[in-house]
Design an enzyme around this catalytic site. Structure first.
Site, PDB file in Angstrom:
ATOM      1  N   LYS A 196      -3.908   5.532   8.508  1.00 15.89           N
ATOM      2  CA  LYS A 196      -4.669   5.863   7.307  1.00 15.89           C
ATOM      3  C   LYS A 196      -5.332   7.213   7.496  1.00 15.89           C
ATOM      4  O   LYS A 196      -6.134   7.408   8.406  1.00 15.89           O
ATOM      5  CB  LYS A 196      -5.742   4.801   7.036  1.00 15.89           C
ATOM      6  CG  LYS A 196      -5.186   3.464   6.570  1.00 15.89           C
ATOM      7  CD  LYS A 196      -6.309   2.507   6.196  1.00 15.89           C
ATOM      8  CE  LYS A 196      -7.070   2.984   4.973  1.00 15.89           C
ATOM      9  NZ  LYS A 196      -8.119   2.024   4.559  1.00 15.89           N
ATOM     10  N   SER A 224     -12.586  -3.736   1.373  1.00 11.59           N
ATOM     11  CA  SER A 224     -12.868  -3.123   2.676  1.00 11.59           C
ATOM     12  C   SER A 224     -14.372  -2.931   2.817  1.00 11.59           C
ATOM     13  O   SER A 224     -15.038  -2.486   1.873  1.00 11.59           O
ATOM     14  CB  SER A 224     -12.174  -1.765   2.792  1.00 11.59           C
ATOM     15  OG  SER A 224     -10.773  -1.902   2.753  1.00 11.59           O
ATOM     16  N   ARG A 260       0.853  -1.194   0.000  1.00  5.51           N
ATOM     17  CA  ARG A 260       0.000   0.000   0.000  1.00  5.51           C
ATOM     18  C   ARG A 260       0.888   1.243   0.000  1.00  5.51           C
ATOM     19  O   ARG A 260       1.268   1.753   1.049  1.00  5.51           O
ATOM     20  CB  ARG A 260      -0.923   0.002   1.220  1.00  5.51           C
ATOM     21  CG  ARG A 260      -1.921   1.152   1.228  1.00  5.51           C
ATOM     22  CD  ARG A 260      -2.813   1.099   2.467  1.00  5.51           C
ATOM     23  NE  ARG A 260      -3.846   2.108   2.430  1.00  5.51           N
ATOM     24  CZ  ARG A 260      -3.694   3.375   2.847  1.00  5.51           C
ATOM     25  NH1 ARG A 260      -2.512   3.760   3.350  1.00  5.51           N
ATOM     26  NH2 ARG A 260      -4.679   4.233   2.761  1.00  5.51           N
TER      27      ARG A 260
END
Length: 216
Positions: free
Chosen positions: A146, A117, A46
């Site tokens: 995040k 998600s 990510r």
């Protein structure tokens, strides 16, 4: 080739590491090597946020991390970037609710692993209908990893998903550490997805191992 069996996916989710270069205080390749040695069973690349790599540098780091994962048989998944996932020959891709629809992603990646998600039962049901192999549920606890994190839900969202009949493999994510991971598993998750609980530790290998040693 066929879709990954649910029991194998559950095993992979046991200790799911999510990471990009911006999450690391130390060299990213060192962090990944040590985390894998500590028991990481699934890896998501990510590369997002302020200072994240782009272009060839992003691709090169992905290739190097993928090679480390392949060496010990840990699946390598790319976050959101379908083009990069296909170019690298990644084992799968993970998407969020603000990314491309799961059914469209499934049509592009074939039988590769697809993670989605989900924050509500409705989102979870739709993701499964559209071809998700597993769901990332959260954020369970407060997180600073995040910038676009949704509202904290607590372990009750895992129980709610299971009570509603969502029986696909699930990983809890968001603020999970060795101190609270057991509660996530006990609520019904198959594993936990972590970022800073591993990357922020002084001993990367032991940080991973502590979570991996927790009883399911």
């Amino acid at each position: 080739m066929s879709r990954i069996p649910a029991d194998r996916m559950r095993a992979y989710l046991r200790l799911y590491m999510v990471m990009g270069s911006v999450n690391c205080r130390l060299d990213p390749l060192y962090v990944v090597r040590e985390a894998l040695a500590g028991g990481v069973s699934l890896f998501q690349y990510r590369e997002k946020g302020a200072g994240a790599l782009t272009g060839d540098r992003k691709r090169q780091l992905g290739l190097e991390i993928q090679a480390l994962c392949r060496r010990i048989g840990v699946p390598f998944i790319v976050n959101d970037d379908i083009e990069l996932a296909l170019e690298l020959g990644a084992d799968g891709i993970h998407i969020g609710q603000d990314d491309e629809q799961a059914d469209r992603v499934r049509s592009k990646i074939g039988d590769k692993i697809l993670g989605v998600s989900a924050h509500t039962v409705a989102e979870a049901r739709l993701a499964v209908e559209q071809g998700a192999d597993y769901l990332g549920i959260g954020p369970i606890y407060p997180t600073r990893s995040k910038e676009d994190a949704h509202e904290v839900q607590g372990v009750s969202i895992i129980r709610e998903m299971r009570a509603a009949g969502i029986d696909v493999p699930l990983a809890g994510i968001g603020g999970i550490t060795s101190a609270n991971a057991a509660a996530v598993i006990q609520a019904g998750a198959d594993g936990v997805a972590v970022i800073s609980a591993i990357t922020g530790g002084n001993d990367i290998r032991e940080a991973a191992a502590r979570i991996r040693r927790l009883e399911p």
